[in-house]
Structure formats: structure tokens, C-alpha cells
Design a protein around this motif. Structure first.
Motif, mmCIF file in Angstrom:
data_model
loop_
_atom_site.group_PDB
_atom_site.id
_atom_site.type_symbol
_atom_site.label_atom_id
_atom_site.label_comp_id
_atom_site.label_asym_id
_atom_site.label_seq_id
_atom_site.Cartn_x
_atom_site.Cartn_y
_atom_site.Cartn_z
ATOM 1 N N SER A 262 0.838 -1.212 0.000
ATOM 2 C CA SER A 262 0.000 0.000 0.000
ATOM 3 C C SER A 262 0.865 1.251 0.000
ATOM 4 O O SER A 262 0.570 2.229 -0.696
ATOM 5 C CB SER A 262 -0.916 -0.006 1.225
ATOM 6 N N LYS B 126 2.332 1.871 -3.448
ATOM 7 C CA LYS B 126 1.356 2.430 -4.378
ATOM 8 C C LYS B 126 1.136 3.926 -4.136
ATOM 9 O O LYS B 126 0.919 4.699 -5.073
ATOM 10 C CB LYS B 126 0.035 1.668 -4.263
ATOM 11 N N LYS B 127 1.194 4.343 -2.877
ATOM 12 C CA LYS B 127 1.031 5.759 -2.567
ATOM 13 C C LYS B 127 2.173 6.603 -3.139
ATOM 14 O O LYS B 127 2.000 7.783 -3.437
ATOM 15 C CB LYS B 127 0.953 5.955 -1.050
#
Length: 321
Positions: free
Chosen positions: A310, A313-314
Motif C-alpha cells: 500500500s 502504491k502511494k
């Protein structure tokens, strides 16, 4: 060349669209050889990765081998409560975390550095020779690696201690010292597996467009600029993916190496989850309890993978899913 590539892509897309209307059996038969190559890997993962997952049920049971999984008594989270309340838990957690951080912060970057250095070698014969030399230790077992360490470091005739003594110093009990245990573990990891870990990075480096380097040289970029502005950005996605996958095994340090290096003098800083599972699971026969410890490790690794993916992806990276 670009027009040919475009034509191949269009042809492949057309064949894919045409095949979508055909029955599944027809499509499978058409690509039967590809699926045949896939079969050994598929069987491996089913037999050695997915089927053993049923053993997780033992974590919630008072497992008895003669009763089997389905007939053993269910005890819920009893083994987890016992594990977290054990006085050894924080020692095991601290030791495992410490060595895992050293592995992540030292071993992983060194594999990238070695790959970058090998990529800069222009003489092909010398490059292949160095690659062979750094790959070979990977094929040695940990028994051999630890045996070499004993020969070099023991106070009773060890080469390094004999050299220290010859130079007028006092012999150092490397193998019995708590201060030297963790550095020795990381040094062994680097010597054995750092070269092998460069393979994927070298493959990624081979795919970097050479025209980018030529254009940068025309603009006056030196080797450091090429490395910083072209090489590293080109393999950044590979680095991120491998880092995420490595986090999945963050608490899985392996059993053989640490078990072979452990002794009564360094156990306080060297006992980790893997060796603890062996002690209580295999030697003492507490199968359910050791399964609970293993499940705890897996859950931590799963959380780290999800969190790291996650986060990647940020920051604009693809991640692993």
C-alpha cells in the motif's frame, strides 16, 4: 523496427480476441505445451505450499498424532495466550527483529551494490569470472559455511586467532561472544547469498535502454550521474517489488544457520523464533504450540507485505498486486 513490433502486437491482440469466442477446451488444447511447462511449478506450490496450510488448524487444537487433526481437542487461542505470556517471548522477538533489521538494512542493499558494480565491468571475461566467484558460495550448505567459520575463528587453532596471537594480541572468542554473534550471522549471509541475490537485478539492468546512456553522455553526464539518474530509476520498480517480497519473510530468518551457530554462551542474543519452534515442536513434541508460533510469524509477514505494498502504491510504484 518499431513498425514490425507494432504489427506483432496488433497480430497478437487479434488472435487473442478471436480465441475468446472459442470453447475453453479448444483454447487449452491450443496452448497445451505452455500449460505442460506450467504443470511442475503448479504441482510444487500445491503440494508444498497450499496443502500444508491445513496444519494451521493445529494452532487452535491440543493436537494428538494418534487422533489426527479432525479428532483432536479444540482449545481456541490457548496456545497464543501462552506464547505471548512466556518470559522468552520478548527475548525471541527482540533477537529476531534485530537480525531481521540487519538483514534488511545491510544484506539487501549489498546485493544491489554488487549488481551495480558488476554492471559497470566492461571486460566480459573478468565479469563472468567475478560472477562465478560470487555465485558459488550459494550452493554450499550452511553446515559447510558454519564449519568454515569454526575453522577460521575458533580459539583452538583458528587461523584468524592464530594471526592475532602472532601479532601480539589476545585471542578473541568470536564463536562464544554475544557481541560477535549477530555480525558473524550477517557476514555469513553476505558471503553465501549476496552474489546469488544479484541475478534478478542484473537481469533488470540488462533491460535498460542503452540509448539513454548515450544521450546522457552527450549531455556531459559522468558515471555517477548515469548511475543516479538512469540506472537506479530504471530498476526502482524491481527493487520495490523484491523489498516487499522480502518483508513477507521478515521474521523468517531460517533455521540451519542460526541453530548451528548457537551455543550456551550466545543463546541470549541468538535464540530466534525458528530455533524456538524446533526446540518446543520437534524436541519436546508440542506440535500445536509450535504451530501457533509459526502462524504468528506468518501473520506478521502478511501484514508487512500488505502495508509495504500500500505504501509503495502511494509513492507511485506498481507493487506486487
Amino acid at each position: 523496427m518499431s513498425s514490425k513490433v507494432t504489427q506483432v502486437i496488433k497480430t497478437t491482440q487479434q488472435e487473442f480476441l478471436l480465441s475468446k469466442g472459442k470453447p475453453l477446451t479448444t483454447r487449452l488444447w491450443k496452448d497445451r505445451w505452455l500449460y505442460l511447462f506450467l504443470l511442475p511449478g503448479l504441482v510444487y506450490f500445491i503440494v508444498y505450499k497450499y496443502l500444508p496450510m491445513w496444519g494451521v488448524l493445529m494452532s487452535f487444537q491440543n493436537y494428538q498424532p494418534h487422533l489426527g487433526i479432525w479428532n483432536s481437542q479444540w482449545v481456541g487461542f490457548k496456545h497464543f495466550e501462552r506464547f505471548f505470556s512466556e518470559p522468552e517471548f520478548w527475548m525471541l522477538f527482540r533477537n529476531t527483529l534485530y537480525i531481521a533489521f540487519l538483514d534488511l538494512m545491510i544484506f539487501f542493499p549489498i546485493t544491489i551494490i554488487i549488481a551495480l558494480l558488476l554492471n559497470e565491468v566492461r571486460k566480459e571475461m573478468f565479469k563472468r569470472f567475478v560472477q562465478t566467484m560470487v555465485y558459488v558460495p550459494h550452493f554450499l550448505s550452511w553446515v559447510v559455511v558454519v564449519g568454515i567459520s569454526y575453522i577460521l575463528l575458533t580459539t583452538e587453532g583458528g587461523i584468524i586467532n592464530e594471526l592475532i596471537s602472532w601479532l601480539g594480541g589476545d585471542k578473541i572468542p568470536f564463536l562464544m561472544s554475544q557481541d560477535w554473534f549477530r555480525p558473524l550471522i550477517i557476514i555469513q549471509m553476505i558471503w553465501k547469498d549476496a552474489g546469488w541475490g544479484t541475478i534478478i537485478f542484473l537481469a533488470a539492468l540488462a533491460g535498460v535502454d542503452s540509448q539513454l546512456y548515450e544521450a546522457a553522455r552527450i549531455d556531459g553526464a559522468n558515471r555517477w550521474r548515469l548511475l543516479w539518474h538512469i540506472t537506479l530509476p530504471s530498476i526502482r520498480s524491481v527493487i520495490v517489488i523484491l523489498l516487499i517480497l522480502r518483508l513477507g519473510n521478515f521474521l523468517d530468518l531460517g533455521f540451519e544457520q542460526i541453530f548451528l551457530m548457537l551455543n550456551a554462551m550466545n543463546r541470549e542474543v541468538g535464540e530466534v523464533f525458528d530455533t524456538y519452534v524446533y526446540q518446543v515442536g520437534i524436541r519436546q513434541g508440542q506440535f500445536s504450540y509450535s504451530a501457533a508460533v509459526g502462524l504468528f510469524k506468518s501473520i506478521v509477514g502478511f501484514i508487512l507485505v500488505i502495508g509495504a505494498n500500500s505504501l509503495a502504491k502511494k509513492f507511485g510504484e506498481e507493487g506486487i498486486y
